[in-house]
Design an enzyme around this catalytic site. Structure first.
Site, PDB file in Angstrom:
ATOM      1  N   VAL A 147       0.808  -1.225   0.000  1.00  0.00           N
ATOM      2  CA  VAL A 147       0.000   0.000   0.000  1.00  0.00           C
ATOM      3  C   VAL A 147       0.839   1.272   0.000  1.00  0.00           C
ATOM      4  O   VAL A 147       0.298   2.367  -0.130  1.00  0.00           O
ATOM      5  CB  VAL A 147      -1.013   0.025   1.178  1.00  0.00           C
ATOM      6  CG1 VAL A 147      -2.132  -0.974   0.940  1.00  0.00           C
ATOM      7  CG2 VAL A 147      -0.336  -0.214   2.518  1.00  0.00           C
ATOM      8  N   TYR A 161       9.421   5.984  13.663  1.00  0.00           N
ATOM      9  CA  TYR A 161       8.065   5.503  13.992  1.00  0.00           C
ATOM     10  C   TYR A 161       7.251   6.598  14.685  1.00  0.00           C
ATOM     11  O   TYR A 161       6.108   6.887  14.291  1.00  0.00           O
ATOM     12  CB  TYR A 161       8.184   4.274  14.891  1.00  0.00           C
ATOM     13  CG  TYR A 161       6.867   3.590  15.209  1.00  0.00           C
ATOM     14  CD1 TYR A 161       6.312   2.651  14.332  1.00  0.00           C
ATOM     15  CD2 TYR A 161       6.179   3.859  16.390  1.00  0.00           C
ATOM     16  CE1 TYR A 161       5.122   2.007  14.623  1.00  0.00           C
ATOM     17  CE2 TYR A 161       4.982   3.215  16.687  1.00  0.00           C
ATOM     18  CZ  TYR A 161       4.466   2.298  15.801  1.00  0.00           C
ATOM     19  OH  TYR A 161       3.269   1.655  16.093  1.00  0.00           O
ATOM     20  N   LYS A 197       3.808   8.530  13.324  1.00  0.00           N
ATOM     21  CA  LYS A 197       2.510   8.495  14.008  1.00  0.00           C
ATOM     22  C   LYS A 197       2.072   9.894  14.433  1.00  0.00           C
ATOM     23  O   LYS A 197       0.883  10.214  14.401  1.00  0.00           O
ATOM     24  CB  LYS A 197       2.564   7.546  15.208  1.00  0.00           C
ATOM     25  CG  LYS A 197       2.868   6.080  14.844  1.00  0.00           C
ATOM     26  CD  LYS A 197       1.815   5.462  13.941  1.00  0.00           C
ATOM     27  CE  LYS A 197       2.020   3.960  13.771  1.00  0.00           C
ATOM     28  NZ  LYS A 197       0.996   3.315  12.951  1.00  0.00           N
TER      29      LYS A 197
HETATM   30  P1  NAD Z   1       1.740  -6.533  12.487  1.00  0.00           P
HETATM   31  O1  NAD Z   1       3.146  -6.541  12.064  1.00  0.00           O
HETATM   32  O2  NAD Z   1       1.094  -7.830  12.820  1.00  0.00           O
HETATM   33  O3  NAD Z   1       0.810  -5.813  11.414  1.00  0.00           O
HETATM   34  C1  NAD Z   1       1.269  -4.951  10.430  1.00  0.00           C
HETATM   35  C2  NAD Z   1       0.689  -5.430   9.121  1.00  0.00           C
HETATM   36  O4  NAD Z   1       0.976  -4.477   8.090  1.00  0.00           O
HETATM   37  C3  NAD Z   1       1.298  -6.767   8.680  1.00  0.00           C
HETATM   38  O5  NAD Z   1       0.280  -7.636   8.243  1.00  0.00           O
HETATM   39  C4  NAD Z   1       2.200  -6.361   7.515  1.00  0.00           C
HETATM   40  O6  NAD Z   1       2.371  -7.385   6.550  1.00  0.00           O
HETATM   41  C5  NAD Z   1       1.408  -5.196   6.958  1.00  0.00           C
HETATM   42  N1  NAD Z   1       2.212  -4.321   6.110  1.00  0.00           N
HETATM   43  C6  NAD Z   1       3.418  -3.771   6.378  1.00  0.00           C
HETATM   44  N2  NAD Z   1       3.831  -3.044   5.342  1.00  0.00           N
HETATM   45  C7  NAD Z   1       2.874  -3.136   4.389  1.00  0.00           C
HETATM   46  C8  NAD Z   1       2.706  -2.607   3.092  1.00  0.00           C
HETATM   47  N3  NAD Z   1       3.667  -1.822   2.538  1.00  0.00           N
HETATM   48  N4  NAD Z   1       1.595  -2.909   2.391  1.00  0.00           N
HETATM   49  C9  NAD Z   1       0.641  -3.702   2.920  1.00  0.00           C
HETATM   50  N5  NAD Z   1       0.733  -4.226   4.165  1.00  0.00           N
HETATM   51  C10 NAD Z   1       1.832  -3.944   4.873  1.00  0.00           C
HETATM   52  O7  NAD Z   1       1.660  -5.538  13.746  1.00  0.00           O
HETATM   53  P2  NAD Z   1       0.392  -4.835  14.427  1.00  0.00           P
HETATM   54  O8  NAD Z   1       0.773  -4.605  15.817  1.00  0.00           O
HETATM   55  O9  NAD Z   1      -0.854  -5.579  14.134  1.00  0.00           O
HETATM   56  O10 NAD Z   1       0.387  -3.420  13.682  1.00  0.00           O
HETATM   57  C11 NAD Z   1      -0.759  -2.887  13.036  1.00  0.00           C
HETATM   58  C12 NAD Z   1      -0.791  -1.386  13.192  1.00  0.00           C
HETATM   59  O11 NAD Z   1      -0.966  -1.076  14.585  1.00  0.00           O
HETATM   60  C13 NAD Z   1       0.493  -0.675  12.776  1.00  0.00           C
HETATM   61  O12 NAD Z   1       0.162   0.526  12.105  1.00  0.00           O
HETATM   62  C14 NAD Z   1       1.176  -0.380  14.090  1.00  0.00           C
HETATM   63  O13 NAD Z   1       2.032   0.733  14.020  1.00  0.00           O
HETATM   64  C15 NAD Z   1      -0.024  -0.127  14.963  1.00  0.00           C
HETATM   65  N6  NAD Z   1       0.238  -0.240  16.404  1.00  0.00           N
HETATM   66  C16 NAD Z   1       0.516  -1.429  16.992  1.00  0.00           C
HETATM   67  C17 NAD Z   1       0.731  -1.487  18.368  1.00  0.00           C
HETATM   68  C18 NAD Z   1       1.003  -2.775  19.095  1.00  0.00           C
HETATM   69  O14 NAD Z   1       1.263  -2.702  20.313  1.00  0.00           O
HETATM   70  N7  NAD Z   1       0.945  -3.927  18.484  1.00  0.00           N
HETATM   71  C19 NAD Z   1       0.654  -0.325  19.123  1.00  0.00           C
HETATM   72  C20 NAD Z   1       0.389   0.875  18.501  1.00  0.00           C
HETATM   73  C21 NAD Z   1       0.163   0.901  17.135  1.00  0.00           C
END
Ligand code: NAD
Length: 273
Positions: free
Chosen positions: A72, A171, A175
């Site tokens: 994306v 990061y 955000k």
């Molecule tokens: P995750 O790594 O399981 O999920 C991230 C997903 O994004 C993965 O499926 C990955 O393949 C996909 N992705 C990465 N680059 C991509 C691209 N160029 N095109 C399409 N897909 C892509 O981790 P998560 O924790 O589920 O993260 C999801 C979101 O939540 C992220 O934006 C992350 O910054 C945010 N987030 C997570 C946490 C946490 O504690 N887990 C906290 C705050 C924010």
């Protein structure tokens, strides 16, 4: 854990796209949207198998879903993904901009490549997908049978849109930028009945932060930052996304919903200060 308030087909007939929906928070949101009656596109970048598992779970529960591959952060791939979605479902009502990465480094050692890569996925990809979705919302307008809004965009941000984070400047900057991106387009699109909101998760148990919870010692350290004294689960975010995507939150736009067990309550001040 269940939530009777939001059970049932509250999103029936609506079409949702979840970027990075094959794992973690995105998968939790996709499952929740599917359970709420939406037809769900589970976007994935590399692992078709992971995305297909989420699709199968949604279908097994009586919902509708398909998986579509796209990086994306690449405009042509994102456009092809939206075209494939319209071929299948006709349009889009809900965009969940969730795909995100970390590539951590001390500021003094961070390369420009590390900076650009994280900004490309965490911020620029949200611009690309939000613009494509918003153009479709505006072209189509409100469909009263589905929703009082022309469309809903939910930007998955982080508590690090507000908490500085040493060793993760790419990061945290992505955000923080995302918060102003979200608020600015919310302001710009509100009169067109497009709602844009953010969800800022705290520590959610996914692979992105595995090191922070996979050993008992790491988990104990992490819990010091969480007044509610448990790590979040993707389903915690899924329930909130359903609410923000539904007409139950009709008058909410330009807001960040922190879902963090109190992480942004400055827990260090419980005893200090
Ligand atoms: P995750 O790594 O399981 O999920 C991230 C997903 O994004 C993965 O499926 C990955 O393949 C996909 N992705 C990465 N680059 C991509 C691209 N160029 N095109 C399409 N897909 C892509 O981790 P998560 O924790 O589920 O993260 C999801 C979101 O939540 C992220 O934006 C992350 O910054 C945010 N987030 C997570 C946490 C946490 O504690 N887990 C906290 C705050 C924010």
């Amino acid at each position: 854990m269940t939530n009777t308030f939001l059970q049932g087909p509250i999103l029936k007939g609506q079409r949702a796209l979840v970027t990075g929906g094959g794992t973690g928070i995105g998968a939790g949101i996709a499952r929740a949207l599917g359970a709420a009656g939406a037809s769900v596109v589970v976007n994935y970048r590399r692992s078709q198998q992971e995305a297909q598992r989420v699709v199968n779970d949604i279908r097994t529960s009586g919902g509708e879903a398909i998986a579509i591959q796209a990086d994306v952060s690449k405009q042509d791939e994102a456009e092809a993904m939206f075209t494939a979605m319209y071929d299948q479902y006709g349009s889009i009502d809900i965009l969940i901009n969730n795909a995100g990465i970390q590539w951590d480094e001390a500021f003094l050692d961070m390369s420009l490549e590390q900076w650009h890569k994280v900004l490309d996925v965490n911020l620029t990809a949200q611009f690309i997908c939000a613009q494509l979705a918003a153009r479709e919302f505006v072209r189509r307008g409100v469909t009263p049978d589905l929703s009082v809004s022309a469309g809903k965009i939910i930007c998955i941000s982080s508590v690090h849109e507000t908490i500085p984070w040493a060793g993760h400047v790419n990061y945290a900057a992505s955000k923080g930028g995302l918060m102003m991106f979200m608020k600015t387009i919310a302001q710009e699109l509100a009169h067109l009945k497009v709602r844009v909101n953010g969800i800022a998760p705290g520590a959610i148990r996914t692979r992105i932060n595995r090191a922070a919870w996979e050993t008992p010692e790491a988990e104990a350290e992490l819990l010091k930052l969480i007044p509610y004294e448990r790590i979040g689960e993707p389903a915690d975010i899924g329930r909130a996304a359903v609410w923000l995507a539904s007409d139950a939150s009709e008058y909410v736009t330009g807001e960040t919903l922190y879902i963090d067990g109190g992480m942004t309550l400055y827990p260090g001040f419980r005893e200090g200060g």
